[in-house]
Design an enzyme around this catalytic site. Structure first.
Site, PDB file in Angstrom:
ATOM      1  N   ASP B  11       0.873  -1.175   0.000  1.00 12.02           N
ATOM      2  CA  ASP B  11       0.000   0.000   0.000  1.00 12.02           C
ATOM      3  C   ASP B  11       0.907   1.220   0.000  1.00 12.02           C
ATOM      4  O   ASP B  11       1.846   1.292   0.798  1.00 12.02           O
ATOM      5  CB  ASP B  11      -0.875   0.042   1.262  1.00 12.02           C
ATOM      6  CG  ASP B  11      -1.966  -1.030   1.233  1.00 12.02           C
ATOM      7  OD1 ASP B  11      -2.217  -1.597   0.155  1.00 12.02           O
ATOM      8  OD2 ASP B  11      -2.562  -1.302   2.283  1.00 12.02           O
ATOM      9  N   ASP B 130     -13.835  -4.013  -2.688  1.00 13.65           N
ATOM     10  CA  ASP B 130     -13.791  -3.848  -1.230  1.00 13.65           C
ATOM     11  C   ASP B 130     -15.173  -4.196  -0.687  1.00 13.65           C
ATOM     12  O   ASP B 130     -16.178  -3.701  -1.192  1.00 13.65           O
ATOM     13  CB  ASP B 130     -13.421  -2.404  -0.857  1.00 13.65           C
ATOM     14  CG  ASP B 130     -11.984  -2.070  -1.242  1.00 13.65           C
ATOM     15  OD1 ASP B 130     -11.181  -3.015  -1.410  1.00 13.65           O
ATOM     16  OD2 ASP B 130     -11.663  -0.878  -1.397  1.00 13.65           O
TER      17      ASP B 130
END
Lengths: 207, 254
Positions: B11, B130
């Site tokens: 990330d 997600d």
């Protein structure tokens, strides 16, 4: 080095990773869609992702079919990668009615398996014959695959490697200086770079 | 043989490696290219960079990080975060990334998946989903967008089937409920999606132990496992993860 490696850009997916990997092996690389640059090349690489029919259409539209056939007929080291391997054959289940380059006899079939399709990830190569592309490799080296179709040659003598994915399929072919690999050497770490280096060391050898 | 993949996820924010818990509480962990090189050399099967930067400035630093990471690794790289157009995809692929991951933009304009698959090939199009638990959804899981800040009212399993139909080559479902907790992947959600599609599914969010990786493959039917905290904090090396899976009879590249 006196050679010029041409990576054919015919609008079929991203060719940058192939270019970068060849450059990492020390090759003078040119990415091009120009027929005359293919004629000028010492080594020709045909990458490609996407559909068989689209690939043949793009090759035709860009007048690249003849230069590719000539390069192979002249015995220039030629490497088809993924879809670039598949178009060497006569036809594909993916695009009914579309003729492939027909350099090798046979067709391209879709995986029929309970496993995931596309076959995506690392898998082993079981070598079937002596092949300069795979010189200096260990037993069953791992290479990286992403594909839903595989080639089914009619002549067994061109089969250079097999791979198991719910049964064996042909993962590399070789005839003279014409090679095709279903996997992506440019994404296959040290093994992939070694294959590209082996390819770059080859010289033209008319059939 | 269907070899399963272990994929470290980097990330990034403003070009730096970060990791959060439940999508918030970010900690900075260093340079993504450096971490990527170490993982690539240590046997990672692929790498993913997910950019969580929202600013234009941040995009530039992302592209720079992608460029440096590609040069430092020799396994396929997937890049996601903020990808909205075909040009965005082309820019990333031209840097040498193997795949792109599309999330919010795919929900807002599903035709982007179709167009991207046509133009660049399904193989390089990953759709990230997600998810959050929601009793209102038939599957029990809802699709969230904009970094998990906005509910969509869409069922996660239905959306997974839809993206497959549109031409996605792979699905990366991340459970917001589990992400960063190291309490284990969301097994029911991952399995519901993996069983509903034919394309490969990467389990994501929540790995904290070796057992979790095994569960994702055996119980949730994932083809690959994404690892972040468990790898970044040095809990286990990539090699240890793969050796453990191999010892449990899972085919992995060692």
């Amino acid at each position: 080095m006196d050679h010029l490696v041409v990576v054919i850009d015919y609008g079929m997916g991203n060719v940058r990773s192939v270019e970068k990997a060849l450059a990492r092996c020390g090759a003078a690389v040119e990415v091009t869609g120009q027929p005359e640059r293919i004629r000028a090349a010492s080594h020709v690489v045909l990458p490609g992702v996407g559909a068989f029919g689209d690939a043949m259409w793009e090759l035709k539209r860009r007048k690249l079919i003849e230069p590719v056939r000539e390069a192979i007929a002249d015995g220039k080291p030629f490497l088809g990668i993924c879809l670039g391997l598949q178009v060497l054959f006569e036809r594909s289940e993916e695009s009914a009615g579309v003729a492939g380059l027909g350099v090798l006899a046979g067709e391209v079939k879709r995986f029929r398996t309970h496993l995931k399709v596309p076959h995506m990830g690392w898998n082993g190569l079981k070598f079937q014959k002596e092949c300069p592309l795979f010189a200096g490799m260990g037993v069953e080296p791992f290479v990286y695959f992403v594909h839903s179709y595989y080639v089914s040659p009619r002549e067994a003598d061109c089969v250079a490697a097999l791979t198991d994915y719910d049964g064996e399929f042909v993962s590399a072919v070789a005839r003279g200086r014409c090679f095709g690999v279903q996997f992506h050497p440019e994404k296959s770490q040290a093994v992939g770079l070694k294959i590209l280096e082996n390819f770059l060391h080859l010289r033209a050898m008319p059939l | 043989m269907n070899y399963r993949r272990v994929i470290p996820c980097l990330d990034t924010k403003n070009g730096r490696l970060v990791k959060g818990i439940n999508f918030v509480n970010l900690r900075e962990l260093g340079d993504p290219a450096e971490a990527g090189a170490a993982y690539s050399a240590a046997g990672a099967d692929e790498l993913v960079i997910l950019d969580i930067t929202a600013t234009l400035e941040g995009r530039k630093t992302l592209l720079d990080a992608v460029k440096r990471t590609v040069a430092a690794i020799s396994v396929p790289l997937t890049v996601g975060g903020g990808i909205r157009t075909l040009d965005d995809i082309e820019e990333i692929l031209n840097l040498g990334a193997a795949k792109v991951s599309i999330n919010t933009a795919a929900v807002q304009s599903p035709e982007l998946i179709e167009q991207a698959a046509m133009r660049f090939g399904s193989d390089c199009i990953v759709v990230a989903i997600d998810t959050r638990k929601s009793a209102a959804m038939p599957s029990g899981f809802e699709v969230m967008i904009s970094g998990g800040t906005r509910p969509t009212g869409m069922d996660a399993v239905e959306w997974a089937k839809k993206v497959e139909e549109l031409g996605a080559g792979q699905i990366l479902p991340t459970s917001m409920d589990a992400d960063g907790t190291q309490a284990g992947y969301d097994i029911p959600m991952t399995r519901a999606i993996a069983d509903a599609v034919v394309i490969p599914v990467i389990a994501s969010g929540g790995a904290g132990t070796l057992e979790h990786l095994h569960e994702a493959i055996v119980e949730a039917h994932a083809d690959a496992v994404l690892v972040a905290s468990i790898a970044h904090y040095g809990t286990y090396s990539i090699r240890q993860m793969k050796e453990f899976l191999a010892s449990r009879g899972i085919p992995v590249r060692l």
